[in-house]
Design an enzyme around this catalytic site. Structure first.
Site, PDB file in Angstrom:
ATOM      1  N   PHE A 141       0.818  -1.216   0.000  1.00 30.38           N
ATOM      2  CA  PHE A 141       0.000   0.000   0.000  1.00 30.38           C
ATOM      3  C   PHE A 141       0.853   1.268   0.000  1.00 30.38           C
ATOM      4  CE2 PHE A 141      -4.228  -1.453   2.158  1.00 30.38           C
ATOM      5  CZ  PHE A 141      -4.807  -1.636   0.911  1.00 30.38           C
ATOM      6  N   GLU A 142       0.322   2.325  -0.610  1.00 30.57           N
ATOM      7  CA  GLU A 142       0.923   3.671  -0.562  1.00 30.57           C
ATOM      8  C   GLU A 142       2.372   3.683  -1.048  1.00 30.57           C
ATOM      9  OE1 GLU A 142      -1.361   5.538  -0.090  1.00 30.57           O
ATOM     10  OE2 GLU A 142      -2.695   4.929   1.520  1.00 30.57           O
ATOM     11  N   GLY A 143       2.659   2.869  -2.044  1.00 30.73           N
ATOM     12  CA  GLY A 143       4.027   2.725  -2.529  1.00 30.73           C
ATOM     13  C   GLY A 143       4.727   1.616  -1.775  1.00 30.73           C
TER      14      GLY A 143
END
Length: 604
Positions: A412-414
């Protein structure tokens, strides 16, 4: 080389070259009664509405259940925490919103749906919307009447988000952008009423812009279709789908911010998502520890509760120490963001601009906490399975869901790999812009390596004198490695991903170790040393472990690029800068574990 700075002047990334006074660090014990009541409301909601229905949520065949639970959260105001009061929200400061993320972080699939709505689904409009867009959409999102989703990722565009192929063509009458493209891994896709969609606008010749633009797209617009929910390893109750836009007509007034500003929007919103994900993992980790302690107290082998065994105590203590440290660093960063927001507002910035500028300034720390928090949660859930033994592998025990659900957070989120490289990349870019003096201290460290150590230094007085000196040296180790790598590879350093990740690991451990030491120092000043003896032990154990990790990462980096005399000199420097007086770590761990075992829960 390393100076002490007052709170108001603290900038992102400066932790590597400056010291912070304990008095200038916010600690969780300082949350107000009102903030603690907000967190308690969140936890009560999980206990009442979510935990009894986890199996039902995971096995739901449609998104109606999770959507209805979002409605209930909206009734309590949990969806409007980051929305300004004038648009129907609560306008909480950043650290309070972090506390809400932690308190709801143990909600498994529901937490994912909640954070996607309140974070990446709503905040683009909060920060980048014009007055008309805010007035129209934010009250609906804050109440939960409408749910939001965020459409950035595409089949061929993940970490390289700006390479997306979804396009927007201005209609002949100039009233609509016509969107065509495919998005995937869209959380809340099946029940969202509003989508934040990223696409590249085409000019009159059909040539796509270099950068993305962002659009507010209502579900009612024609041309939106989607696949069935994805079958996933974990977070099975989170509605995740592919969403297709086929000649979807979006009014021109729904362009968010300016043309070509979408990539900047995506990056800044991801900064928020990263640090709040770090906070959410704290809540998830604490709940896993609670389960592990209760099971260890109940489970008997050889006529003895397994919580009495040293091997189990070691696991429980290590789980607690890592979570305590991650929590500490998260709220330190969160308060730094809040302080900078207030500084910018005093300088005349509007609220949204001040928040964006502050978050951009602390993007390094946001990435640090995303990586650290997600990996602590993975560690805690893995050890939680081990404490449960055979039952840990059973789908009827709580570790099964926790183990599977935890894994997504490193993606998630990079991904954590991307975030590690971003940490170093952002540090170096700020150095090149003159915003952060890294090379000066790095060159000073290089000279120090070649000099004879000064053994006649004056003895300092105060708390944690030796430990603070250890931290100073750890910072020197990181600066030495980073400085030498920059000189060796120059502009080609971005191709040396392994080295970048080594340097990032050094920086992460330094930031977290310093944070937990400062928290305990401040606590001792408030409560006295006897009252926080266990917390002091946690800080010391974490620091010893951080020294080992910094040494290991530093050695891996140095041996990747140095040779001959340079190699030997840098390894000698690393050895000098990663020294710490040995201490018995077993006994403190046992004391920490015993205290939790006696209370049958995580107590810190």
């Amino acid at each position: 080389m390393i100076a002490t700075e007052p709170k108001a002047s603290i900038k992102g990334g400066e932790f590597l070259i400056k010291e912070t006074e304990a008095a200038n660090v916010f600690i969780p014990e300082e949350f107000t009664e009102e903030q603690q009541m907000i967190a308690a409301t969140c936890r009560e909601f999980l206990e009442r509405e979510i935990w009894p229905r986890l199996n039902e949520i995971d096995s739901a065949k449609s998104p109606e259940l999770i959507s209805s639970l979002m409605d209930k959260a909206g009734e309590l105001g949990l969806l409007g925490t980051g929305v300004p009061e004038e648009y129907g929200g609560f306008g909480m400061n950043f650290n309070t919103s972090m506390l809400v993320a932690e308190a709801t972080g143990a909600g498994h699939s529901f937490s994912v749906a909640l954070s996607a709505h309140t974070g990446i689904g709503t905040l683009p409009i909060v920060y980048y919307g014009n007055e008309e867009q805010k007035s129209k959409y934010l009250p609906l999102l804050a109440s939960g009447e409408w749910k939001a989703a965020y459409c950035l990722t595409e089949p061929d565009s993940g970490s390289d988000a700006n390479s997306g192929k979804t396009k927007a063509v201005l209609s002949e009458d100039g009233k609509h952008y016509v969107l065509t493209g495919q998005k995937m891994w869209i959380t809340n896709g099946g029940f969202a009423d509003l989508f934040i969609v990223f696409a590249k606008i085409a000019d009159a010749n059909g040539q796509l812009d270099k950068n993305l633009s962002a659009f507010i797209v209502e579900k009612s617009y024609e041309g939106i279709t989607m696949n069935e929910p994805e079958h996933k390893m974990g977070i099975k109750g989170s509605d995740t789908r592919q969403v297709f836009f086929t000649d979807c007509k979006v009014p021109v007034e729904n362009l968010l911010s300016e043309r070509g500003n979408g990539f900047k929007i995506a990056v800044n919103i991801l900064n928020i998502g990263r640090i709040k994900l770090g906070a959410a993992t704290i809540g998830g980790s604490k709940e896993v520890i609670n389960h592990a302690i209760r099971y260890a107290n109940e489970r008997k082998q050889f006529k003895t509760p397994i919580s009495e065994f040293g091997a189990i105590k070691h696991k429980l203590a290590e789980m607690a120490i890592k979570v305590y440290a991650s929590e500490t660093a998260s709220y330190r960063a969160g308060q730094n963001i809040d302080d900078l927001i207030e500084d910018f507002k005093e300088q005349g910035m509007d609220d949204a601009s001040a928040k964006l500028k502050a978050l951009e300034q602390f993007a390094i720390e946001c990435a640090v906490m995303k990586v650290h928090g997600s990996e602590v949660l993975d560690y805690v859930t893995d050890e939680g399975v081990q404490v449960y033994g055979g039952m840990g592998y059973s789908a009827d025990a709580p570790m099964d869901r926790s183990y599977r659900d935890a894994r997504i957070n490193r993606i998630f989120e990079g991904t954590n790999e991307i975030n590690r490289m971003l940490i170093v990349d952002m540090l170096l870019k700020r150095a090149m812009k003159g915003e952060l003096d890294l090379m000066g201290p790095a060159m000073a460290v290089a000279k120090e390596i070649m000099s004879i150590p000064d053994f006649n230094t004056e003895e300092e007085e105060g708390l944690f004198v030796a430990e603070k000196n250890v931290l100073r040296n750890l910072k020197k180790a990181a600066l030495m490695v980073a400085g030498a790598a920059v000189q060796k590879f120059m502009t080609n350093l971005s191709n040396e991903q392994e080295i970048l990740m080594n340097v990032a690991d050094m920086a992460i451990e330094i930031y977290v170790a310093e944070s937990v030491l400062l928290r305990v120092e401040k606590l001792i000043g408030i409560k006295g040393e006897a009252a926080v003896s266990l917390q002091k032990q946690m800080a010391l154990v974490y620091l010893h472990e951080a020294v080992e990790k910094v040494n290991s990462a530093g050695r891996a980096a140095i041996t990747s690029f140095a040779e001959g005399d340079e190699l030997r000199g840098m390894l000698m420097g690393l050895k000098r800068f990663t020294k710490i007086e040995p201490m018995n770590l077993k006994n403190p761990r046992r004391q920490i574990a015993d205290a939790m075992i006696a209370e049958n829960k995580y107590i810190f």
